[in-house]
Structure formats: structure tokens, C-alpha cells
Scaffold this motif. Structure first.
Motif, PDB file in Angstrom:
ATOM      1  N   GLY A  71      -5.665   8.601 -13.394  1.00 40.15           N
ATOM      2  CA  GLY A  71      -5.763   9.920 -12.764  1.00 40.15           C
ATOM      3  C   GLY A  71      -6.805  10.081 -11.679  1.00 40.15           C
ATOM      4  O   GLY A  71      -7.256  11.196 -11.407  1.00 40.15           O
ATOM      5  N   ASP A  73     -10.188  10.292  -9.437  1.00 39.09           N
ATOM      6  CA  ASP A  73     -11.453  10.946  -9.791  1.00 39.09           C
ATOM      7  C   ASP A  73     -11.207  12.160 -10.680  1.00 39.09           C
ATOM      8  O   ASP A  73     -11.939  12.414 -11.638  1.00 39.09           O
ATOM      9  CB  ASP A  73     -12.206  11.362  -8.524  1.00 39.09           C
ATOM     10  N   THR A  74     -10.152  12.918 -10.385  1.00 37.49           N
ATOM     11  CA  THR A  74      -9.846  14.118 -11.174  1.00 37.49           C
ATOM     12  C   THR A  74      -9.634  13.740 -12.636  1.00 37.49           C
ATOM     13  O   THR A  74     -10.148  14.402 -13.549  1.00 37.49           O
ATOM     14  CB  THR A  74      -8.572  14.805 -10.632  1.00 37.49           C
ATOM     15  N   PHE A  98     -14.183  21.437  -4.344  1.00 34.53           N
ATOM     16  CA  PHE A  98     -14.021  20.606  -5.550  1.00 34.53           C
ATOM     17  C   PHE A  98     -14.919  21.079  -6.688  1.00 34.53           C
ATOM     18  O   PHE A  98     -14.477  21.147  -7.843  1.00 34.53           O
ATOM     19  CB  PHE A  98     -14.228  19.125  -5.227  1.00 34.53           C
ATOM     20  N   TRP A 102     -13.906  22.552 -10.635  1.00 34.58           N
ATOM     21  CA  TRP A 102     -14.438  22.275 -11.993  1.00 34.58           C
ATOM     22  C   TRP A 102     -14.843  23.590 -12.660  1.00 34.58           C
ATOM     23  O   TRP A 102     -14.772  23.710 -13.886  1.00 34.58           O
ATOM     24  CB  TRP A 102     -15.611  21.293 -11.931  1.00 34.58           C
ATOM     25  N   THR A 139     -21.192  18.379  -8.138  1.00 32.27           N
ATOM     26  CA  THR A 139     -20.544  17.427  -7.246  1.00 32.27           C
ATOM     27  C   THR A 139     -21.643  16.791  -6.405  1.00 32.27           C
ATOM     28  O   THR A 139     -22.359  17.504  -5.710  1.00 32.27           O
ATOM     29  CB  THR A 139     -19.533  18.178  -6.353  1.00 32.27           C
ATOM     30  N   ASN A 141     -21.615  14.860  -3.793  1.00 29.23           N
ATOM     31  CA  ASN A 141     -21.369  15.063  -2.350  1.00 29.23           C
ATOM     32  C   ASN A 141     -20.130  15.949  -2.218  1.00 29.23           C
ATOM     33  O   ASN A 141     -19.015  15.514  -2.540  1.00 29.23           O
ATOM     34  CB  ASN A 141     -21.121  13.711  -1.675  1.00 29.23           C
ATOM     35  N   THR A 143     -17.249  17.135  -0.670  1.00 29.34           N
ATOM     36  CA  THR A 143     -16.482  16.534   0.425  1.00 29.34           C
ATOM     37  C   THR A 143     -15.973  17.565   1.427  1.00 29.34           C
ATOM     38  O   THR A 143     -15.773  17.254   2.587  1.00 29.34           O
ATOM     39  CB  THR A 143     -15.284  15.743  -0.160  1.00 29.34           C
ATOM     40  N   ASP A 166     -19.660  14.603 -10.451  1.00 28.76           N
ATOM     41  CA  ASP A 166     -18.486  14.137  -9.718  1.00 28.76           C
ATOM     42  C   ASP A 166     -19.070  13.454  -8.475  1.00 28.76           C
ATOM     43  O   ASP A 166     -19.516  14.115  -7.543  1.00 28.76           O
ATOM     44  CB  ASP A 166     -17.600  15.336  -9.355  1.00 28.76           C
ATOM     45  N   SER A 169     -17.437  10.996  -3.561  1.00 26.78           N
ATOM     46  CA  SER A 169     -17.760  10.635  -2.165  1.00 26.78           C
ATOM     47  C   SER A 169     -19.234  10.326  -1.992  1.00 26.78           C
ATOM     48  O   SER A 169     -19.764  10.403  -0.900  1.00 26.78           O
ATOM     49  CB  SER A 169     -17.347  11.701  -1.142  1.00 26.78           C
ATOM     50  N   SER A 187     -13.467   7.624  -7.477  1.00 20.13           N
ATOM     51  CA  SER A 187     -12.198   6.937  -7.237  1.00 20.13           C
ATOM     52  C   SER A 187     -12.419   5.894  -6.150  1.00 20.13           C
ATOM     53  O   SER A 187     -13.255   6.086  -5.260  1.00 20.13           O
ATOM     54  CB  SER A 187     -11.130   7.950  -6.797  1.00 20.13           C
ATOM     55  N   GLN A 189     -10.640   5.338  -3.727  1.00 21.60           N
ATOM     56  CA  GLN A 189     -10.079   5.760  -2.433  1.00 21.60           C
ATOM     57  C   GLN A 189     -11.112   6.296  -1.425  1.00 21.60           C
ATOM     58  O   GLN A 189     -10.765   6.582  -0.289  1.00 21.60           O
ATOM     59  CB  GLN A 189      -8.997   6.830  -2.664  1.00 21.60           C
ATOM     60  N   LYS A 190     -12.374   6.452  -1.839  1.00 25.82           N
ATOM     61  CA  LYS A 190     -13.355   7.052  -0.930  1.00 25.82           C
ATOM     62  C   LYS A 190     -14.154   5.978  -0.190  1.00 25.82           C
ATOM     63  O   LYS A 190     -13.631   5.332   0.700  1.00 25.82           O
ATOM     64  CB  LYS A 190     -14.272   7.991  -1.704  1.00 25.82           C
TER      65      LYS A 190
HETATM   66  C1  LIG Z   1     -15.681  15.770  -4.510  1.00 24.52           C
HETATM   67  C2  LIG Z   1     -14.281  15.448  -4.896  1.00 24.52           C
HETATM   68  N1  LIG Z   1     -13.892  15.596  -6.171  1.00 24.52           N
HETATM   69  C3  LIG Z   1     -12.647  15.312  -6.550  1.00 24.52           C
HETATM   70  C4  LIG Z   1     -11.692  14.880  -5.661  1.00 24.52           C
HETATM   71  C5  LIG Z   1     -10.313  14.581  -6.138  1.00 24.52           C
HETATM   72  O1  LIG Z   1     -10.168  13.217  -6.106  1.00 24.52           O
HETATM   73  P1  LIG Z   1      -8.853  12.445  -6.567  1.00 24.52           P
HETATM   74  O2  LIG Z   1      -7.748  12.954  -5.714  1.00 24.52           O
HETATM   75  O3  LIG Z   1      -9.210  11.031  -6.319  1.00 24.52           O
HETATM   76  O4  LIG Z   1      -8.655  12.763  -8.000  1.00 24.52           O
HETATM   77  C6  LIG Z   1     -12.030  14.708  -4.318  1.00 24.52           C
HETATM   78  C7  LIG Z   1     -11.029  14.256  -3.342  1.00 24.52           C
HETATM   79  O5  LIG Z   1     -11.171  14.377  -2.154  1.00 24.52           O
HETATM   80  C8  LIG Z   1     -13.358  15.000  -3.930  1.00 24.52           C
HETATM   81  O6  LIG Z   1     -13.722  14.846  -2.673  1.00 24.52           O
END
Ligand SMILES: Cc1ncc(COP(=O)(O)O)c(C=O)c1O
Length: 371
Positions: A71, A73-74, A98, A102, A139, A141, A143, A166, A169, A187, A189-190
Motif C-alpha cells: 500500500g 506510504d499510505t 497529507f 492523517w 509529516t 516533509n 509535499t 510520515d 518525501s 515509499s 517512489q519519492k
Molecule cells: C507526505 C506524503 N504522505 C503520503 C503520500 C501518499 O503516498 P503514497 O501514494 O505513496 O501512498 C504522499 C504522496 O505524495 C506524500 O507526499
């Protein structure tokens, strides 16, 4: 005819999924584990390698566990929320979309009645207001606003609650004092320029104590279960994933981690983000119509850098982003849908500074063209 400025070599400035590491191509990925069981000797070995590389590059102490979960980062962050929250009071910090997500989870889904400390886009809330008797969600950073916590100094060593970061990023872009972090998620992906789909969950010893001593009064889907018979499932942190992972995404993450290792590990990654953000900062300083959304340089992101453009409205921002995409100069740089209208330019380690530098004249061009 007007001569156009030189284009960036790689127009990839999206804030997620982010640019692939320089030199990446799919045919360089190790495919041996594909088409085979992830529980085969080879599959387990590749998952363990991925975990070991992440631990090494993050400079994670032995006190902390690190595992691959479903799933993105979420998934990782919600897994932590659902399994650990409710044992004591909760504080949630939110200064962009983000973090606000939460809050929604905590209030509407988990019905925890948290104390919420907020700040507007561009600012950081007053971190001294946090009561550390409670569990604290934040969080690292943000995003969507480009505002981050400057460090972990505001988290006390003798906190009673757990800190939940979280850090998606933030990891691989900032040095993190892991002694202040009980739970962190991200995740690939960042900053690594990997794939989404999987999340990474980091647990400090106090989080493990919580998991083994607290049974939340709510049903937990199998995907969220981190304990069995009151004990942490240690296998999750050795590559025995809860369910079937994408080995292609794992191999892609290994590629990125090996790239980062070859570059000079964490210091090199941090230096690349910082150099990119500084190059973009110079572009901003040289233009009276360009501004950082994050007002305080101490808490300004060096990954997801958010800019406002002299009162430009959403329509003009969209036109600028569209023009730069059509010119193959910059993909996906319009700000997040919930954020004030502006541009968001990813400055993480997989972006080359020379490409950031080439954006200046193109921003001028797009600004003129959309007047
Ligand atoms: C700070 C933050 N949290 C959560 C997410 C959600 O990440 P994911 O889509 O990888 O679950 C993002 C995605 O951009 C994010 O920037």
C-alpha cells in the motif's frame, strides 16, 4: 524567430512518482527473481538485500526494524495508525494536505478525538505546543506546501507518547535522528525514484513494545496485522512480506539503492537535494515575480519545493505547466490540487542540478507567453 532556451536533459520534476535515477533503464534491472516465488531462496535473498541496503543508506541503528509492507506510504502509515493508536491521547500536526489526511483518519475513521495543531500552507505550526504525553503524528516533509520540520530537536528524548513520522518525501534527503523516531514510513517512489505500490515501515523499540502490549478495540484486516499471539511478526522485517510483493518494484528499488550507494551514500543524496534546492532558490531570488510558498528558510523543503508566481491564478498556472510540458521542459509541475495555486518542482536526489538550472529561462518564457 525567437531562439528558445536550452531544455533540461530530463524534464522529470514530478513530486511523485519522482524522476528515475540518472542512467536508469528497465533492462538494467536484475530479473532473475521474476516469475518465481517470492518465498524461494532467491526471492527471499533479494528482499533481504533491499532491506539491508535501505538500512545501510538510511544509517538506521540496530534498535530499529525496517520492513516492506503493502500500500505504498499510505499503507505503511495507516497500518501504524490502526495497530498502535488508542492506547493514549493523540496529537496530530497538519500544515498541508497529507498531514490533513492523517487528521481525517484519526477523527473520522478511528474516532480518536485527537488534539489537532494546524498551520496554513507555507507555515509550520508551533512545535513547542506539542504535549508529548500523547502519541504525535506528523509529516516530516509536507509535499504539498514544501514545508518540513527543520530537525528532530523538538522531539524530546524522554517522551511518553510515540512519535509517528510520515517521512516519505524526507528520507534519503535529510539526516534523521532515529532515536527521536518511534514509527516512520515512506515509499520508494519519492527520493529514490523507485516505484509506488509498496511502503516501508520503520519501528523503534518503543513502537514494538506498544504493538506487543496493546490490543486495539477494532478489527484489523490481515494486511495490517503486525503481531501474532501478542508478539511482533519478525519475519516482516526479514523480507517475509505479509502478502505477495511486486518483485519488479523490489528490483527497481535495489537498482536505486545501489545507485545511491555508488554515489556516496546518504551524504551524497542529501548533498544532491540541497544543491538542487539551492539552484532553484537562485532562480527565485533573481525574479521579482517568483516566491517560495514556505516563508521560513529553516523549514523550507529541499525536495518538494513549492513556488507562487506574483498572484498568478490557477488558470495561468495551469497554462504555464501545460506549456512547459508541451515543450518537453518540465512534466507535472503544477502545484497540488488543494494547495494555493503555484508550481511544485521536485529537487530530490534523482534530479540533476544542471536540469534545475535550465528551468530559469523557461519559467521566464512561460511567464511572458501567458501574460
Ligand atoms: C507526505 C506524503 N504522505 C503520503 C503520500 C501518499 O503516498 P503514497 O501514494 O505513496 O501512498 C504522499 C504522496 O505524495 C506524500 O507526499
Amino acid at each position: 524567430m525567437q531562439t528558445l532556451p536550452v531544455r533540461p536533459a530530463r524534464p522529470y520534476f514530478s513530486s511523485g512518482p519522482c524522476a528515475k535515477p540518472p542512467g536508469w533503464s528497465a533492462d538494467q534491472l536484475d530479473m532473475r527473481a521474476l516469475g518465481r516465488s517470492h518465498r524461494s531462496g532467491l526471492g527471499k535473498q533479494r528482499l533481504q538485500l533491499c532491506i539491508d541496503l535501505m538500512r545501510e543508506l538510511l544509517e538506521l541503528p540496530d534498535t530499529h526494524r525496517i520492513g516492506i509492507v503493502p500500500g505504498s506510504d499510505t499503507g505503511a502509515f495507516e497500518m501504524a495508525m490502526w495497530t498502535m493508536l488508542g492506547a493514549r491521547g493523540v496529537t496530530t500536526l497538519a500544515w498541508e494536505s497529507f498531514g490533513e489526511g492523517w487528521v481525517t483518519d484519526a477523527v473520522r475513521q478511528l474516532r480518536l478525538d485527537p488534539r489537532v495543531i494546524r498551520a496554513d500552507y507555507g507555515a509550520l505550526p508551533d512545535l513547542t505546543q506539542v504535549n508529548w504525553w500523547t502519541d504525535v503524528l506528523f509529516t516530516w516533509n509536507g509535499t504539498t506546501s514544501g514545508v518540513r520540520v527543520p530537525d528532530a530537536e523538538w522531539i524530546p528524548a524522554d517522551r511518553e507518547g510515540l512519535s509517528f513520522a510520515d517521512a516519505t518525501s524526507a528520507v534519503f534527503a535529510y539526516r534523521i535522528d532515529w532515536t527521536k523516531v518511534d514509527v516512520a514510513t515512506f515509499s520508494w517512489q519519492k527520493v529514490l525514484g523507485g516505484e509506488g505500490g509498496h511502503g516501508v515501515l520503520i519501528l523503534g523499540p518503543r513502537a514494538v513494545d506498544r504493538l506487543e502490549s496493546f490490543v486495539p478495540d477494532r478489527p484489523l484486516p490481515k494486511l495490517f496485522r503486525l503481531t501474532a499471539k501478542g508478539k511482533l511478526i519478525e519475519g516482516i522485517f526479514k523480507g517475509e512480506t505479509i502478502n505477495t510483493p511486486s518483485m519488479l518494484a523490489v528490483e527497481d528499488a535495489i537498482f536505486a539503492l545501489e545507485w545511491a550507494k555508488g554515489l556516496g551514500r546518504l551524504d551524497a543524496l542529501v548533498a544532491r537535494s540541497s544543491a538542487n534546492a539551492a539552484a532553484l532558490g537562485k532562480i527565485v531570488d533573481e525574479r521579482s515575480w517568483l516566491h517560495h510558498l514556505a516563508t521560513d528558510p529553516a523549514s523550507r523543503s529541499t525536495t518538494s519545493v513549492c513556488l507562487t508566481l506574483g498572484g498568478a491564478d490557477e488558470a495561468r498556472i495551469k497554462a504555464i505547466a501545460k506549456l512547459l510540458e508541451a515543450e518537453q521542459v518540465a512534466y507535472d509541475i503544477a502545484g497540488y490540487r488543494d494547495a494555493p495555486p503555484g508550481l511544485r518542482i521536485w529537487c530530490g536526489a534523482t534530479v540533476d542540478t544542471a536540469d534545475i538550472e535550465k528551468l530559469g529561462p523557461w519559467l521566464d518564457y512561460a511567464w511572458e507567453q501567458t501574460k
